[in-house]
Motif scaffolding. Structure first.
Motif, PDB file in Angstrom:
ATOM      1  N   GLU A 141      62.857 -15.161  40.538  1.00 27.03           N
ATOM      2  CA  GLU A 141      64.066 -15.980  40.604  1.00 27.03           C
ATOM      3  C   GLU A 141      65.316 -15.125  40.791  1.00 27.03           C
ATOM      4  O   GLU A 141      66.431 -15.634  40.686  1.00 27.03           O
ATOM      5  CB  GLU A 141      64.204 -16.804  39.316  1.00 27.03           C
ATOM      6  CG  GLU A 141      63.031 -17.726  39.020  1.00 27.03           C
ATOM      7  CD  GLU A 141      62.893 -18.814  40.077  1.00 27.03           C
ATOM      8  OE1 GLU A 141      63.927 -19.241  40.635  1.00 27.03           O
ATOM      9  OE2 GLU A 141      61.744 -19.228  40.340  1.00 27.03           O
ATOM     10  N   ARG A 143      67.807 -12.084  42.770  1.00 25.38           N
ATOM     11  CA  ARG A 143      68.198 -11.452  44.027  1.00 25.38           C
ATOM     12  C   ARG A 143      68.855 -10.093  43.794  1.00 25.38           C
ATOM     13  O   ARG A 143      69.038  -9.321  44.720  1.00 25.38           O
ATOM     14  CB  ARG A 143      69.188 -12.347  44.791  1.00 25.38           C
ATOM     15  CG  ARG A 143      68.617 -13.695  45.169  1.00 25.38           C
ATOM     16  CD  ARG A 143      69.648 -14.565  45.896  1.00 25.38           C
ATOM     17  NE  ARG A 143      70.870 -14.741  45.104  1.00 25.38           N
ATOM     18  CZ  ARG A 143      70.989 -15.611  44.100  1.00 25.38           C
ATOM     19  NH1 ARG A 143      69.969 -16.366  43.758  1.00 25.38           N
ATOM     20  NH2 ARG A 143      72.132 -15.705  43.433  1.00 25.38           N
ATOM     21  N   SER A 212      75.855 -14.038  29.243  1.00 24.63           N
ATOM     22  CA  SER A 212      75.286 -14.984  30.194  1.00 24.63           C
ATOM     23  C   SER A 212      76.346 -15.439  31.188  1.00 24.63           C
ATOM     24  O   SER A 212      77.535 -15.579  30.855  1.00 24.63           O
ATOM     25  CB  SER A 212      74.722 -16.201  29.465  1.00 24.63           C
ATOM     26  OG  SER A 212      73.674 -15.820  28.599  1.00 24.63           O
ATOM     27  N   PRO A 214      76.635 -18.141  34.995  1.00 21.07           N
ATOM     28  CA  PRO A 214      75.910 -19.232  35.660  1.00 21.07           C
ATOM     29  C   PRO A 214      74.710 -18.777  36.480  1.00 21.07           C
ATOM     30  O   PRO A 214      73.713 -19.489  36.574  1.00 21.07           O
ATOM     31  CB  PRO A 214      76.993 -19.856  36.551  1.00 21.07           C
ATOM     32  CG  PRO A 214      78.272 -19.563  35.847  1.00 21.07           C
ATOM     33  CD  PRO A 214      78.082 -18.208  35.234  1.00 21.07           C
ATOM     34  N   ASP A 215      74.784 -17.585  37.058  1.00 23.59           N
ATOM     35  CA  ASP A 215      73.681 -17.095  37.879  1.00 23.59           C
ATOM     36  C   ASP A 215      73.223 -15.724  37.391  1.00 23.59           C
ATOM     37  O   ASP A 215      73.203 -14.749  38.140  1.00 23.59           O
ATOM     38  CB  ASP A 215      74.124 -17.021  39.346  1.00 23.59           C
ATOM     39  CG  ASP A 215      72.958 -16.704  40.282  1.00 23.59           C
ATOM     40  OD1 ASP A 215      71.798 -16.944  39.883  1.00 23.59           O
ATOM     41  OD2 ASP A 215      73.205 -16.207  41.389  1.00 23.59           O
ATOM     42  N   GLY A 216      72.879 -15.631  36.113  1.00 25.58           N
ATOM     43  CA  GLY A 216      72.406 -14.365  35.573  1.00 25.58           C
ATOM     44  C   GLY A 216      73.268 -13.856  34.444  1.00 25.58           C
ATOM     45  O   GLY A 216      73.463 -14.544  33.443  1.00 25.58           O
ATOM     46  N   GLN A 228      78.236  -8.652  38.220  1.00 24.67           N
ATOM     47  CA  GLN A 228      77.373  -9.800  37.964  1.00 24.67           C
ATOM     48  C   GLN A 228      76.016  -9.506  38.567  1.00 24.67           C
ATOM     49  O   GLN A 228      75.911  -8.992  39.684  1.00 24.67           O
ATOM     50  CB  GLN A 228      77.943 -11.093  38.549  1.00 24.67           C
ATOM     51  CG  GLN A 228      77.140 -12.318  38.117  1.00 24.67           C
ATOM     52  CD  GLN A 228      77.963 -13.598  38.186  1.00 24.67           C
ATOM     53  OE1 GLN A 228      79.186 -13.562  38.085  1.00 24.67           O
ATOM     54  NE2 GLN A 228      77.295 -14.720  38.334  1.00 24.67           N
ATOM     55  N   ASN A 230      71.471 -10.644  38.331  1.00 24.25           N
ATOM     56  CA  ASN A 230      70.456 -11.582  37.845  1.00 24.25           C
ATOM     57  C   ASN A 230      69.610 -10.997  36.726  1.00 24.25           C
ATOM     58  O   ASN A 230      69.154 -11.734  35.850  1.00 24.25           O
ATOM     59  CB  ASN A 230      69.537 -12.013  38.989  1.00 24.25           C
ATOM     60  CG  ASN A 230      70.260 -12.709  40.117  1.00 24.25           C
ATOM     61  OD1 ASN A 230      70.007 -12.443  41.275  1.00 24.25           O
ATOM     62  ND2 ASN A 230      71.204 -13.604  39.796  1.00 24.25           N
TER      63      ASN A 230
END
Length: 382
Positions: A141, A143, A212, A214-216, A228, A230
């Motif tokens: 999940e 990138r 945390s 929203p995307d990782g 930022q 993942n």
């Protein structure tokens, strides 16, 4: 007859038993391991992704099969609680086991760097098959991956992940990659080839906090920068597992202290591999491990054999820019000199008498490691 008991099921443990079986096919051997006991090559953990290897795909021989091959009694998923030196027994989750000789091949644990932030406990590390399986699952999940540590393992993972298409950030407090192993002129050779794959370097800093997003995860670095990502993977090093030995009263330092026979402060207990400190040196590389296992097998078979280490180059698995090193001690007295350049560098470390004591080969020169290894200990610099 009481068995030789081996704690651990990594390369050190299984190499030792293989070598012992060449000398003594009948000696009872019991192997205890906290994991499955499947045989695999640990160095593959940091470059298995590019080869599309799952955790199951890294297994070379299943536990039951290797136990049958080597004629040993295997207790998998077994925890050792204590060693009783006087009674020659081990207290385990499968009961009390007697030993004639005991070999500690229990490896090392990842160093954990304390971080601030509510997500700091989600830093991953890869130090075995189960860790690798969790990491591979998390990558499905993801990138992008941030790697804590720009040393040997960090660089290998960076190359592997970037080659597989992930955006990679390497964060290290040092000034350049592999700074503890090589001079700056050689270390900087890795920067451009790995950057071309998709690696972003962040030197002179470290992760302060991990929270945390929203995307990782949102990372705050100690130099004020923010990233930022993942996933966060820690590759800052390993510390030998010495707790069991300390509890038993064995002498320890950085690792379990052993002499040239791999014998600890108890005459019937030995240690090898990542957990061992051999005459004051911890050598967490494959070639010293193999050399140690061969010598110890002879000692356990009845012929005391001190381990003798030849010059053993370390190959760094960074296909974008191959590297081979014969490390020198941190307190070694001498100087690095460049011997050749061009699509890589060839550098030697010379003592006060101009005798070659170590070297670094990068790029096209990496293939010369065996030839140059023969020159270590000899006058080489003009």
């Amino acid at each position: 007859m009481k068995p030789i008991v081996v704690l651990g099921s990594g390369l050190a443990a299984y190499t030792l038993v293989r070598e012992l079986r060449k000398l003594d096919a009948q000696r009872p051997v019991t192997l205890l391991t906290r994991d499955s006991g499947d045989y695999y090559s640990k160095p593959m953990l940091s470059n298995g992704l590019a080869q599309q290897k799952t955790a199951a795909g890294l297994v070379l021989t299943p536990a039951a099969e290797i136990a049958a091959q080597l004629g040993l009694k295997l207790h998998a998923h077994c925890e050792v609680n204590a060693i009783n030196l006087a009674a020659h027994t081990i207290n385990t989750t499968v009961g009390t086991i007697e030993y004639e000789k005991l070999v500690l091949a229990i490896g090392a644990d990842p160093i954990r760097i304390p971080l601030e932030g509510e997500a700091s406990d989600r830093v991953l590390s890869v130090n075995g098959l189960d860790d690798y399986a969790r990491f591979r699952e998390a990558l499905t999940e993801a990138r992008s991956v941030a790697i804590m540590g720009g040393g040997l393992i960090g660089c290998e993972f960076a190359n592997d992940l970037a080659a597989a298409g992930y955006r990679v950030d390497v964060i290290d407090p040092g000034p350049y990659p592999l700074a503890s192993l090589m001079p700056e002129a050689a270390g900087r050779q890795l920067l451009e080839p790995l950057a071309a794959l998709g690696v972003n370097w962040h030197f002179g800093t470290s992760i302060k906090s991990m929270n945390s997003a929203p995307d990782g995860y949102q990372l705050a670095l100690n130099d004020g920068a923010a990233l930022q990502t993942n996933l966060v993977l820690s590759a800052v090093g390993l510390k030998p597992r010495i707790g069991l030995a300390q509890q038993a009263g064995l002498l320890t330092g950085r690792g379990i202290a052993v002499d040239s026979l791999l014998r600890s402060s108890d005459p019937d207990i030995f240690a090898l591999g990542d957990c061992a400190e051999i005459n004051g040196r911890v050598m967490p590389y494959v070639l010293p491990l193999m050399q140690s296992a061969r010598a110890l097998a002879h000692t356990l078979a009845g012929k005391e054999t001190p381990v003798d280490f030849p010059v053993m180059p370390v190959a760094v698995k960074t296909p974008a820019h191959p590297i081979a090193i014969v490390p020198v001690a941190r307190d070694a007295v001498g100087e690095w000199h460049t011997l050749d350049t061009g699509d890589g560098v060839k550098m030697g470390f010379f003592d006060g008498a101009n005798v070659l004591q170590g070297f670094v080969l990068t790029g096209r020169f990496a293939g010369e490691r065996n030839a140059l290894a023969k020159q270590v200990g000899h006058l080489l610099k003009a």
